[in-house]
Design a protein around this motif. Structure first.
Motif, PDB file in Angstrom:
ATOM      1  N   ASN A   1      24.320  15.935   4.686  1.00 35.51           N
ATOM      2  CA  ASN A   1      23.311  16.774   4.026  1.00 35.51           C
ATOM      3  C   ASN A   1      23.973  17.663   2.978  1.00 35.51           C
TER       4      ASN A   1
ATOM      5  N   GLU B   1      12.132   9.908  10.217  1.00 38.86           N
ATOM      6  CA  GLU B   1      12.854  10.855  11.075  1.00 38.86           C
ATOM      7  C   GLU B   1      11.932  11.287  12.205  1.00 38.86           C
TER       8      GLU B   1
ATOM      9  N   GLU C   1      22.371  13.159   1.577  1.00 36.19           N
ATOM     10  CA  GLU C   1      20.957  13.465   1.771  1.00 36.19           C
ATOM     11  C   GLU C   1      20.637  14.742   1.014  1.00 36.19           C
TER      12      GLU C   1
ATOM     13  N   ASP D   1      15.677  13.671   1.404  1.00 36.44           N
ATOM     14  CA  ASP D   1      15.422  14.141   2.773  1.00 36.44           C
ATOM     15  C   ASP D   1      14.093  14.886   2.849  1.00 36.44           C
TER      16      ASP D   1
ATOM     17  N   GLU E   1      23.781  10.132  10.799  1.00 32.19           N
ATOM     18  CA  GLU E   1      23.678  11.346   9.986  1.00 32.19           C
ATOM     19  C   GLU E   1      24.569  12.418  10.587  1.00 32.19           C
TER      20      GLU E   1
ATOM     21  N   LYS F   1      13.554   9.523   3.181  1.00 31.62           N
ATOM     22  CA  LYS F   1      13.443   9.907   4.581  1.00 31.62           C
ATOM     23  C   LYS F   1      12.135  10.655   4.806  1.00 31.62           C
TER      24      LYS F   1
HETATM   25 MG    MG Z   1      19.178  15.138   6.652  1.00 33.46          MG
END
Ligand code: MG
Ligand code: C2E
Ligand code: MG
Ligand code: MG
Length: 290
Positions: A117, A237, A150, A180, A59, A201
């Motif tokens: 992101n 995560e 994301e 996310d 990421e 996620k």
């Molecule tokens: Mg993220």
């Protein structure tokens, strides 16, 4: 003058507000400089498949190498960039950097998908997929599958139709979509049904305390159950210890990202980290779990 109009009307001039607006303006201006003068940098945090002991991607996380303040985390500057045009500028910068990095790694023989992101404002602009497609065309050697986006669960809330349309168009380009911080929104269940995302996620705030807080454990269990019921791959995560990893595997979640595996690192540190990862006996032992 505002006072003369009586207490219930607007205050046309408020020194505190004026000062605040000025500070905001300076912060934005400073950020534009940072963007133009290469003070921003992407760090990369590995994502692994615990069953295989393999790295499945990284990421990209933005950092600001501030000449006076040192290394700043997104939480220290993103909240001040509250204009959509700047958010979009940053987002396009990040996407370009990610593709640039993919091209460099490809030259080194490293095939490592990058997740980026995307802010809600950015995702919702009407020509988002068009611009992404143009950017991808500048890197014909990079497969769009190497890029993943994301998107915050809350991003879709604003305008579900627009979000859906843009998400589907990006997927048509071959770019993967992850949702996310899943579980932090108001109607996660609805989103799961409506959004054709490729990865869920699970938010780190639930994962981090799942071993000590029964409520967080309940949320993690429910999200994993739901994701499995909807046949969606999921990633946890905030995996900080091996104990977290084992508990998650038992519940049926096999993809993980967290400080226990690796902290975000600059691109030039990744090749060494990758070469040492297979030697991490503790984490590699997870592949032996029944
Ligand atoms: Mg993220
Ligand atoms: P996120 O996308 O949910 O990213 C994960 C955050 O959790 C990262 O923080 C990462 O360093 C941190 N993290 C990962 N593993 C652990 C762990 O085991 N324990 C703990 N305590 N933390 C962990 P970071 O880099 O500070 O980023 C924070 C947020 O800022 C990101 O959350 C994302 O929403 C946003 N962000 C970061 N980079 C970008 C960007 O390029 N564009 C946009 N729009 N937002 C970004
Ligand atoms: Mg997250
Ligand atoms: Mg977050």
């Amino acid at each position: 003058r505002a006072k003369q109009r009586g207490r219930d009307t607007f205050h046309f001039f408020d020194p505190d507000l004026d000062r605040l607006l000025q500070v905001r303006h300076e912060q934005r201006q400073r950020f534009i400089d940072a963007l133009n003068h290469e003070e921003l940098q992407l760090y990369f945090q590995p994502q692994i498949d615990m069953r295989l002991g393999q790295v499945v991607g990284v990421e990209a996380l933005v950092r600001w190498q501030h000449p006076e303040k040192g290394l700043l985390l997104p939480g220290q500057f993103l909240p001040h960039i509250d204009t959509s045009s700047l958010e979009i500028d940053l987002g396009e910068w990040v996407l370009t950097q990610a593709l640039e990095q993919l091209a460099q790694w490809q030259c080194l023989g490293i095939a490592m998908p990058i997740s980026v992101n995307i802010s809600p404002t950015h995702l919702l602009i009407s020509d988002f997929s068009q611009r992404l497609s143009e950017l991808l065309a500048r890197y014909p050697q990079i497969s769009p599958r190497m890029l993943k986006l994301e998107v915050l669960e809350s991003a879709a809330m604003h305008d579900i139709q627009a979000a859906l349309q843009n998400i589907e168009r990006c997927q048509a380009l071959g770019v993967g979509l992850a949702i996310d911080d899943f579980g932090t929104g108001y109607s996660s269940l609805t989103h799961l049904r409506q959004l054709p995302v490729d990865l869920i996620k699970i938010d780190q705030s639930f994962v981090r305390d799942m071993l000590s807080d029964p409520n967080d454990m309940a949320i993690v269990e429910s999200v994993i159950y739901m994701a499995n019921r909807f046949n969606r791959p999921m990633l946890a995560e905030g995996v900080e210890t091996l104990a977290h990893a084992k508990a998650l595997m038992k519940l049926g979640c096999f993809l993980a990202q967290g400080f226990g595996i690796a902290k975000p690192m600059p691109a030039n540190a990744l090749p060494t980290w990758l070469s040492r990862w297979p030697l991490r006996a503790d984490w590699q032992s997870l592949t032996q779990l029944p």
